[in-house]
Design an enzyme around this catalytic site. Sequence first.
Site, mmCIF file in Angstrom:
data_model
loop_
_atom_site.group_PDB
_atom_site.id
_atom_site.type_symbol
_atom_site.label_atom_id
_atom_site.label_comp_id
_atom_site.label_asym_id
_atom_site.label_seq_id
_atom_site.Cartn_x
_atom_site.Cartn_y
_atom_site.Cartn_z
ATOM 1 N N LYS A 68 0.930 -1.197 0.100
ATOM 2 C CA LYS A 68 0.184 0.546 0.096
ATOM 3 C C LYS A 68 1.046 0.975 -0.137
ATOM 4 O O LYS A 68 1.060 2.492 -0.783
ATOM 5 C CB LYS A 68 -0.965 -0.159 1.434
ATOM 6 N N ARG B 103 -9.657 0.636 9.093
ATOM 7 C CA ARG B 103 -8.917 -0.602 9.649
ATOM 8 C C ARG B 103 -10.114 -1.202 10.329
ATOM 9 O O ARG B 103 -10.356 -3.169 11.077
ATOM 10 C CB ARG B 103 -8.446 -0.776 10.811
ATOM 11 N N ARG C 69 11.054 -6.664 5.046
ATOM 12 C CA ARG C 69 11.355 -4.460 5.407
ATOM 13 C C ARG C 69 11.661 -4.923 6.520
ATOM 14 O O ARG C 69 12.240 -3.216 6.849
ATOM 15 C CB ARG C 69 9.759 -4.315 4.469
ATOM 16 N N ARG D 133 11.153 -0.568 11.833
ATOM 17 C CA ARG D 133 9.573 -1.263 12.766
ATOM 18 C C ARG D 133 10.303 -2.500 13.406
ATOM 19 O O ARG D 133 10.096 -3.684 13.355
ATOM 20 C CB ARG D 133 8.736 -1.108 11.826
ATOM 21 N N ARG E 253 -0.507 -9.708 13.574
ATOM 22 C CA ARG E 253 -1.344 -8.443 12.738
ATOM 23 C C ARG E 253 -1.933 -9.364 11.615
ATOM 24 O O ARG E 253 -3.156 -8.651 11.184
ATOM 25 C CB ARG E 253 -0.094 -7.758 11.799
#
Length: 193
Positions: A14, A89, A128, A134, A146
């Site tokens: 995204k 969400r 990532r 993160r 998640r």
Amino acid sequence: MINIILFGPPGSGKGTQAQKMVEKYGLLHISTGDLFRYEMGNNTPLGIKAKQYISKGELVPDEVTIGMLKNKVDANPMVNGYIFDGFPRTETQAIALDEFLKLKGTSITSLLALEVDDEEIVKRILNRGETSGRTDDRDESIIRNRIEVYSQETAPIFDYYALKDKSIKIAGIGGIDEIFERISTILDTFVSA
Ligand code: C5P
Ligand code: MG
């Protein structure tokens, strides 16, 4: 105005696609995840609260997220439209967003859902995590949580907008430019409409 919900599980691309949409269509990109990370980085009260949830891969309470989103939109009124990335969400957030846009005399144009399977997502996010800084990208059990939260709480939003004839699926596998082509083909129809 063209208001797009860029939808899809964590790691579906995204943020990457939103950047390209900003360049081509001049829309404002609002990523609630990025907004939370900015607040966390500055140790603000909002950031400290959000961190309790984000570090576990859970959702920040609706009222907190909705308030933050509205502030961001209100601070940027003179735009061609918005790309909502990572928001809504939950169905509560979707309803709040629709009401909020309605008060402004506008609405969601379309929800574009990037489709990527779970194992590819886990691979992408761990990858990532090597550079994103993160912590929620570095732990496979948090990533799986998640994904679980996404399927339970977030995925139903696709149907919520499908009932309004606004949901469109996009294959999220392939090269970045190839996926952007798929998105562009759809956005071009809105621009020329
Ligand atoms: O969208 P992104 O994956 O960057 O969001 C990172 C985290 O921020 C999510 O896993 C969740 O903990 C939190 N978040 C949230 N509600 C949103 C957007 C993000 O709780 N609407
Ligand atoms: Mg993102």
